[in-house]
Design a protein around this motif. Structure first.
Motif, PDB file in Angstrom:
ATOM      1  N   LYS A  92      49.972  41.082  58.579  1.00 55.42           N
ATOM      2  CA  LYS A  92      48.949  42.160  59.641  1.00 55.42           C
ATOM      3  C   LYS A  92      48.404  40.854  59.476  1.00 55.42           C
ATOM      4  CE  LYS A  92      48.794  45.188  56.547  1.00 55.42           C
ATOM      5  NZ  LYS A  92      49.658  45.188  55.587  1.00 55.42           N
ATOM      6  N   THR A  93      47.399  40.187  58.837  1.00 57.83           N
ATOM      7  CA  THR A  93      46.650  39.388  59.369  1.00 57.83           C
ATOM      8  C   THR A  93      46.837  38.010  59.347  1.00 57.83           C
ATOM      9  OG1 THR A  93      45.470  40.097  56.729  1.00 57.83           O
ATOM     10  CG2 THR A  93      44.309  38.195  57.825  1.00 57.83           C
ATOM     11  N   THR A  94      48.138  37.559  59.260  1.00 59.15           N
ATOM     12  CA  THR A  94      48.842  36.548  60.473  1.00 59.15           C
ATOM     13  C   THR A  94      48.721  36.956  61.804  1.00 59.15           C
ATOM     14  OG1 THR A  94      49.805  35.767  57.607  1.00 59.15           O
ATOM     15  CG2 THR A  94      50.676  34.939  60.245  1.00 59.15           C
ATOM     16  N   SER A 107      42.085  31.810  53.645  1.00 55.05           N
ATOM     17  CA  SER A 107      41.399  32.007  53.427  1.00 55.05           C
ATOM     18  C   SER A 107      40.533  32.516  51.923  1.00 55.05           C
ATOM     19  CB  SER A 107      39.426  31.862  53.449  1.00 55.05           C
ATOM     20  OG  SER A 107      39.620  32.997  55.373  1.00 55.05           O
ATOM     21  N   GLU A 108      41.342  34.679  52.204  1.00 56.94           N
ATOM     22  CA  GLU A 108      42.202  35.363  51.379  1.00 56.94           C
ATOM     23  C   GLU A 108      41.830  35.388  49.984  1.00 56.94           C
ATOM     24  OE1 GLU A 108      42.569  38.790  54.623  1.00 56.94           O
ATOM     25  OE2 GLU A 108      44.189  38.766  53.584  1.00 56.94           O
ATOM     26  N   HIS A 109      41.271  35.839  49.736  1.00 57.51           N
ATOM     27  CA  HIS A 109      41.097  36.135  47.654  1.00 57.51           C
ATOM     28  C   HIS A 109      43.025  36.872  48.028  1.00 57.51           C
ATOM     29  CE1 HIS A 109      40.835  35.682  44.233  1.00 57.51           C
ATOM     30  NE2 HIS A 109      41.213  37.191  43.571  1.00 57.51           N
ATOM     31  N   ILE A 112      45.474  38.704  49.876  1.00 52.34           N
ATOM     32  CA  ILE A 112      45.431  39.959  50.088  1.00 52.34           C
ATOM     33  C   ILE A 112      44.607  40.923  50.521  1.00 52.34           C
ATOM     34  CG2 ILE A 112      45.564  42.738  49.666  1.00 52.34           C
ATOM     35  CD1 ILE A 112      46.879  40.812  46.779  1.00 52.34           C
ATOM     36  N   THR A 113      44.556  41.101  51.823  1.00 56.48           N
ATOM     37  CA  THR A 113      43.052  42.085  52.501  1.00 56.48           C
ATOM     38  C   THR A 113      42.423  43.067  52.185  1.00 56.48           C
ATOM     39  OG1 THR A 113      43.968  41.526  54.665  1.00 56.48           O
ATOM     40  CG2 THR A 113      42.188  42.952  55.073  1.00 56.48           C
ATOM     41  N   GLN A 114      41.748  42.600  51.327  1.00 56.23           N
ATOM     42  CA  GLN A 114      40.576  43.731  50.423  1.00 56.23           C
ATOM     43  C   GLN A 114      39.696  44.429  51.228  1.00 56.23           C
ATOM     44  OE1 GLN A 114      41.331  43.538  47.231  1.00 56.23           O
ATOM     45  NE2 GLN A 114      41.386  41.334  47.586  1.00 56.23           N
TER      46      GLN A 114
HETATM   47 MG    MG Z   1      46.165  40.923  55.474  1.00 59.62          MG
END
Ligand code: MG
Ligand code: GTP
Length: 369
Positions: A92-94, A107-109, A112-114
């Motif tokens: 999703k984020t990609t 850059s996400e921890h 995983i999207t928090q």
């Molecule tokens: Mg994500």
């Protein structure tokens, strides 16, 4: 809206609960139990039955959203709000990073999207689209349960090497319940051993009417890594949003929803998705039981902006307490009014809580009271 439970109303009216419920059935309510929640109007009608004169302080003391206009054709267009949903790690984020030509995923921890992120993306056509990126877990559903209907279009991301998974099914359910149109992005097509046909079959099995299976839901093979098919995905989103033709008033009191809220060095900030009106520095907003006089508005890149119009996500500072994601945001005419509304809501918070915990039912009245 304000709510009261059947048992609380019985107490207020000084009637025994069992007797009260019997009487409600007599006058035409069906299947009433003590924990049912009544809205203010219904409770008022019942109170009149018992020779009480109900006083509706709500509308005067509380802030409420203006009713939706029936005809919006004369109003300006607003950007559509597109929510990216799908199983954890399906990309999703990609995909969103590709669309906005940046890199949040890296850059996400732990990758995983928090939190739910909100981004404005200007398409090649010059039109902008607001994207909401959701974590793989249930936060978005949680928000919906609290009443925030934020989404115009769902882009369902399904990894071609993994196909339909539990959170894919959850997302499908959500989109259907909310009656939101969907576009499927079959992602990770750059990988070996992918099976997009299986993805479509699995989706069809879960009642998604994909194109090749006689439906009209587009399923577009893409890769967030190589960019394969991404133009097709962009085009599909733009075409669908033009068809849906979303419009909103830029005048009048501002309204919106809190998408996420955090505490930063600058204090408590909240990302608000504007639903109606125009938000500017100096405006006073109430969200749930907190309020702010806005010092600065920022876009998601952290740039200070002058104003935010419907469909735009905007970071708003100055909150007295941290607002809750999913809260409705309403503009107040003065600080005093904002404080009064918050006080009023705090006083009523026990009733509010009840309204959230117990599913409010639509008590059907067979006859007029
Ligand atoms: Mg994500
Ligand atoms: P959550 O936010 O944790 O639910 O994950 P997500 O759905 O946002 O997935 P994310 O974009 O973080 O990607 C998960 C992993 O899949 C990362 O390692 C990405 O690099 C990888 N990935 C995403 N899209 C693609 C793709 O199209 N091809 C390949 N080969 N890998 C991809």
């Amino acid at each position: 809206p304000e709510f009261i439970s059947v048992s609380n109303l019985a107490d207020v009216l000084g009637v025994r609960q069992a007797e009260f419920i019997d009487h409600l059935e007599e006058i035409g309510f069906e299947g009433v139990i003590h924990s049912h929640v009544l809205d203010a109007e219904t409770a008022g009608l019942i109170a009149e039955e018992y020779n009480f004169e109900p006083i509706f302080e709500t509308s005067e003391q509380d802030l409420v959203a203006a009713p939706e206009p029936e005809d919006k054709s004369h109003l300006p267009q607003r950007p559509p709000v597109v929510t990216i949903m799908g199983h954890v790690d399906h990309g999703k984020t990609t995909l969103l990073d590709w669309l906005r030509k940046s890199s949040v995923a890296a850059s996400e921890h732990g990758g995983i999207t928090q939190h739910i992120g909100a981004f404005s993306v200007v398409m090649p056509s010059g039109k902008s689209i607001t994207f909401l990126d959701t974590p793989g877990h249930a936060a978005f559903l949680d928000m919906r349960r609290r009443g925030a209907d934020l989404t115009d279009i769902v882009v369902l991301v399904v990894a071609a090497d993994d196909s339909v998974k539990p959170q894919t099914i959850e997302a499908i359910k959500h989109a259907k319940q909310a009656n939101v149109p969907m576009i499927v992005a079959i992602n990770k097509m750059d990988k070996d051993n992918v099976n997009p046909e299986k993805v479509k079959q699995d989706l069809a099995r879960h009642s998604v009417d994909v194109e090749d299976y006689g439906g009209d839901v587009q399923a577009i093979p893409v890769s967030g890594k190589t960019g394969l098919g991404m133009l097709d995905l962009e085009e599909a989103i733009v075409t669908l949003s033009e068809l849906l033709d979303h419009r909103a008033d830029v005048e009048g009191n501002a309204e919106g929803w809190v998408v996420e809220a955090t505490t930063k060095k600058a204090g408590r900030v909240a990302t608000v998705l504007v639903k109606r009106g125009t938000v500017r520095a100096g405006d006073i907003l109430v969200a749930g039981t907190t309020w702010t006089r806005i010092k600065t508005l920022k876009n998601e890149a952290g740039t200070v902006i002058e104003e935010a119009t419907p469909g735009m996500p905007v970071e708003i500072d100055g909150w007295r307490e941290q607002p809750e994601a999913g809260s409705e945001v309403l503009q107040a005419p003065s600080e005093q009014r904002a404080k009064d509304v918050v006080d009023y809501r705090l006083e009523r918070s026990d009733i509010k809580k009840l309204g959230q915990d117990t599913a409010a039912i639509n008590v059907s009245r067979r006859e007029t009271l």
